[in-house]
Design an enzyme around this catalytic site. Structure first.
Site, PDB file in Angstrom:
ATOM      1  N   CYS A  25      -5.798  -1.542  -2.521  1.00 55.39           N
ATOM      2  CA  CYS A  25      -4.722  -2.405  -2.227  1.00 55.39           C
ATOM      3  C   CYS A  25      -4.504  -3.782  -2.900  1.00 55.39           C
ATOM      4  CB  CYS A  25      -4.324  -2.453  -0.608  1.00 55.39           C
ATOM      5  SG  CYS A  25      -5.747  -2.953   0.180  1.00 55.39           S
ATOM      6  N   GLU A  53       0.156  -2.666   7.073  1.00 54.94           N
ATOM      7  CA  GLU A  53      -0.526  -3.077   5.932  1.00 54.94           C
ATOM      8  C   GLU A  53      -0.188  -2.308   4.528  1.00 54.94           C
ATOM      9  OE1 GLU A  53      -2.885  -5.555   5.661  1.00 54.94           O
ATOM     10  OE2 GLU A  53      -3.067  -6.112   7.516  1.00 54.94           O
TER      11      GLU A  53
HETATM   12  P1  NAD Z   1       1.039   6.875   2.283  1.00 54.82           P
HETATM   13  O1  NAD Z   1       2.118   5.785   2.830  1.00 54.82           O
HETATM   14  O2  NAD Z   1       1.497   8.030   1.360  1.00 54.82           O
HETATM   15  O3  NAD Z   1       0.413   7.497   3.560  1.00 54.82           O
HETATM   16  C1  NAD Z   1      -0.300   6.798   4.687  1.00 54.82           C
HETATM   17  C2  NAD Z   1      -0.487   7.492   5.919  1.00 54.82           C
HETATM   18  O4  NAD Z   1       0.785   7.698   6.228  1.00 54.82           O
HETATM   19  C3  NAD Z   1      -1.044   8.991   5.659  1.00 54.82           C
HETATM   20  O5  NAD Z   1      -1.863   9.226   6.915  1.00 54.82           O
HETATM   21  C4  NAD Z   1       0.381   9.746   5.585  1.00 54.82           C
HETATM   22  O6  NAD Z   1       0.061  11.164   6.341  1.00 54.82           O
HETATM   23  C5  NAD Z   1       1.048   9.073   6.770  1.00 54.82           C
HETATM   24  N1  NAD Z   1       2.775   9.268   6.801  1.00 54.82           N
HETATM   25  C6  NAD Z   1       3.163   9.617   5.563  1.00 54.82           C
HETATM   26  N2  NAD Z   1       4.671   9.668   5.937  1.00 54.82           N
HETATM   27  C7  NAD Z   1       4.686   9.153   7.300  1.00 54.82           C
HETATM   28  C8  NAD Z   1       5.700   9.148   8.065  1.00 54.82           C
HETATM   29  N3  NAD Z   1       6.983   9.394   7.820  1.00 54.82           N
HETATM   30  N4  NAD Z   1       5.609   8.631   9.347  1.00 54.82           N
HETATM   31  C9  NAD Z   1       4.211   8.523   9.913  1.00 54.82           C
HETATM   32  N5  NAD Z   1       3.246   8.726   8.849  1.00 54.82           N
HETATM   33  C10 NAD Z   1       3.315   9.280   7.558  1.00 54.82           C
HETATM   34  O7  NAD Z   1       0.032   5.846   1.668  1.00 54.82           O
HETATM   35  P2  NAD Z   1      -1.334   6.340   0.771  1.00 54.82           P
HETATM   36  O8  NAD Z   1      -1.019   7.086  -0.451  1.00 54.82           O
HETATM   37  O9  NAD Z   1      -2.271   7.255   1.666  1.00 54.82           O
HETATM   38  O10 NAD Z   1      -2.168   5.097   0.478  1.00 54.82           O
HETATM   39  C11 NAD Z   1      -1.912   4.356  -0.510  1.00 54.82           C
HETATM   40  C12 NAD Z   1      -1.050   3.132  -0.450  1.00 54.82           C
HETATM   41  O11 NAD Z   1      -1.657   2.512   0.772  1.00 54.82           O
HETATM   42  C13 NAD Z   1      -0.898   2.159  -1.590  1.00 54.82           C
HETATM   43  O12 NAD Z   1       0.441   1.566  -1.473  1.00 54.82           O
HETATM   44  C14 NAD Z   1      -2.037   0.963  -0.882  1.00 54.82           C
HETATM   45  O13 NAD Z   1      -1.581  -0.386  -1.618  1.00 54.82           O
HETATM   46  C15 NAD Z   1      -1.787   1.095   0.433  1.00 54.82           C
HETATM   47  N6  NAD Z   1      -2.958   0.478   0.998  1.00 54.82           N
HETATM   48  C16 NAD Z   1      -2.631  -0.884   1.734  1.00 54.82           C
HETATM   49  C17 NAD Z   1      -3.789  -1.570   2.384  1.00 54.82           C
HETATM   50  C18 NAD Z   1      -3.448  -2.605   3.071  1.00 54.82           C
HETATM   51  O14 NAD Z   1      -4.558  -3.114   3.574  1.00 54.82           O
HETATM   52  N7  NAD Z   1      -2.670  -3.505   2.751  1.00 54.82           N
HETATM   53  C19 NAD Z   1      -5.076  -0.685   2.260  1.00 54.82           C
HETATM   54  C20 NAD Z   1      -5.017   0.463   1.495  1.00 54.82           C
HETATM   55  C21 NAD Z   1      -4.053   1.035   1.103  1.00 54.82           C
END
Ligand code: NAD
Length: 519
Positions: free
Chosen positions: A270, A236
């Protein structure tokens, strides 16, 4: 500086440090996975009604604890109270209730008619995948951790949850909450804290499925890591949602909807409306209405206001860069929230801002901003609106605004997105029975609804023969008579011919089968 092996979280309203958390080591992550797997062995065997009882008890615990949970969500993210209540707590409760009411009808045995026949029965059954690794973001830290977790549990799985390192207090509250539900086996849900590297350890430890919500860049990394063990995953990811206002729309509603969809949760959503397209003949009036609504937003009233600060300093940098790029290329600031009621004490990037004169050469129209900017662009006709909306790497959500529902529906059907609404916005993600997810760079896989629940299960097709016949006609030996009979059977089933001819063909074929002991 945090001690090695620990990290801090910060209060978004003033940047002050709140707490220090231990980063889960790879060994702790492996232990968490083992513990969840052990508990899963008993949980997977529980009948639907026992799973439903546990879900109901979780629902009641959330309701009893709501004021405290809202407080924790607000402190961890800086969001306003109503946002935490209606966009974090409410959809979680609504989805749990949906599973309580529908779990068995969705995941129960599903008979299939066309594969039955010749003395056999067939059905589809669903069984749990095992332990699901849930990796969550910070923007809706409760909902986006709880909904995949609860869905996994409802489908009979265990969970290892890695909350975002930016909102660990919510992660702890979830750990406590699930631990208090006595109907859930101990260790079935484990929470591991820390930054991205902990997410990497979780994937390397070998869960049976990964559910990831977050950015496109991280999603790509996760998909690469998951390929090592061919671990199935749902991604997502981000969005750049188009909001299309046709010339016959209820402009008051569309303007209020645009202000809500662009600025709710300070645009850190998002499914935020990040590109507003308005038909030329009504764009001026629409901008006036949006300016009025934006000026009225309460941005300096702490958790009781309309719009809080940005949660993370990186977000402010990105918003600044998008605004500067747009202004350099000829865009104009039409309105900034708070400007009507005096200067705000907040950082300018966290104040809702309306931009006009934008186009697709600007980052603000092509990259995910994830902040409180509303860029408005005019279009000539419906086909241009569709073309502009589809001119994006993303495909999460969109909305179309018109009094003519047929016209709006025609536009909506041409949009390459996973979710679309007419005369409404931000709605689908909160609906328990609508599958939610994206296309293109917004990810793949769905959750919510029957489709989503099934995605947390494996599908097993089953066919059962009575076993009375000595053999099937297509088994050995492959004789010329069998070939001829099967030719006739194919003609009978799929070929042309009147019902009367087919009935007599069927009768003679059945007799031949009977003579050969195959009926
Ligand atoms: P992010 O990708 O920075 O982090 C998300 C999660 O992934 C965190 O828990 C982080 O610690 C973890 N993570 C980071 N690097 C990783 C790796 N290499 N391996 C495994 N896990 C890792 O995102 P964010 O800043 O927390 O959230 C914002 C983003 O999420 C925006 O792009 C937003 O659009 C998206 N989002 C999407 C939805 C949806 O339903 N499509 C909903 C909410 C947010």
């Amino acid at each position: 500086m945090s001690k090695p092996g620990t990290f801090f979280n910060y209060d978004p309203s003033n940047g002050q440090r709140i707490g220090e958390y231990e980063i889960a080591s790879p060994t702790r992550v492996e232990e968490a996975l083992r513990s969840s797997r052990r508990a899963f062995e008993s949980w997977r065997e529980r009948p639907f009604r026992q799973r439903v009882r546990a879900l109901a008890s979780l629902r009641r615990s959330i309701v009893d604890d709501t004021p405290r949970l809202v407080d924790i969500i607000c402190r961890d993210t800086g969001k306003v109270r109503l946002e935490a209540l209606m966009s974090d707590i409410y959809p979680t409760l609504d989805l749990i209730r949906y599973y309580e009411d529908n779990l068995e009808s969705i995941l129960g045995k599903d008979p299939r008619k066309s594969s039955a026949g010749f003395g056999s029965r067939a059905w589809v059954e669903y069984f749990p995948v095992g332990v699901v690794g849930v990796i969550a973001p910070w923007n809706y830290p409760f909902q986006l951790s709880m909904i995949p977790t609860v869905t996994a549990l409802a489908a009979g799985n265990g969970v290892v949850l890695k909350p975002s390192e930016i909102s660990p207090m919510v992660g702890d509250a979830i750990d406590e909450l699930l631990g208090s539900v006595t109907d859930l086996p101990r260790g079935l849900v484990e929470v591991v804290h820390g930054p991205g590297e902990v997410g990497e350890s979780l994937i390397a430890a070998g869960p049976d499925m990964i559910f990831f919500t977050g950015s496109v860049a991280t999603g790509k990394r996760i998909m690469r890591s998951a390929s090592e063990n061919l671990t199935p995953l749902i991604l997502e990811l981000g969005g750049k949602d188009a909001f299309i206002v046709l010339d016959d729309a209820n402009l008051e509603r569309a303007a209020a909807g645009a202000v809500y969809a662009s600025f709710a949760n300070t645009g850190q959503l998002c499914v935020s409306a990040e590109r507003i397209y308005v038909q030329e003949s009504v764009v001026q009036r629409f901008v006036e209405l949006v300016r009025k609504e934006t000026a009225r937003l309460r941005v300096d009233e702490g958790y009781d206001g309309d719009v809080g600060p940005l949660t993370h300093p990186e977000g402010a940098e990105r918003v600044r860069q998008h605004i500067d790029d747009a202004l350099d290329r000829g865009a104009e600031v039409a309105q900034v929230a708070g400007a009507g009621g005096g200067e705000s004490s907040r950082s300018p990037e966290s104040l809702p801002c309306v931009l006009t004169g934008v186009d697709h050469s600007m980052d603000v129209m092509t990259r995910e901003t994830f902040g409180p900017i509303m860029p408005i662009m005019a279009f000539a006709d419906d086909s241009e609106a569709v073309r502009l909306a589809n001119d994006s790497d993303f495909g999460l959500n969109a909305s179309v605004w018109s009094r003519d529902l047929e016209r709006a529906g025609k536009v909506a059907r041409q949009l390459r997105v996973g979710n679309v609404s007419v005369n409404d916005a931000v709605k689908n993600i909160g609906s328990p029975d609508l599958p939610f997810g994206g296309v293109k760079h917004s990810g793949f896989g769905r959750y919510h609804g029957p489709e989503g629940l099934k995605n947390f299960s494996h599908t097993r097709s089953v066919s059962v023969q009575s076993g009375r016949r000595s053999k099937e006609i297509n088994w050995f030996p492959f004789t010329p008579e069998t070939y001829e009979d099967l030719m006739k059977y194919i003609h009978l089933r799929f070929g042309a011919g009147s019902l009367r001819d087919k009935a007599s063909e069927a009768w003679s074929l059945l007799q031949r089968f009977a003579q050969r002991g195959l009926r």
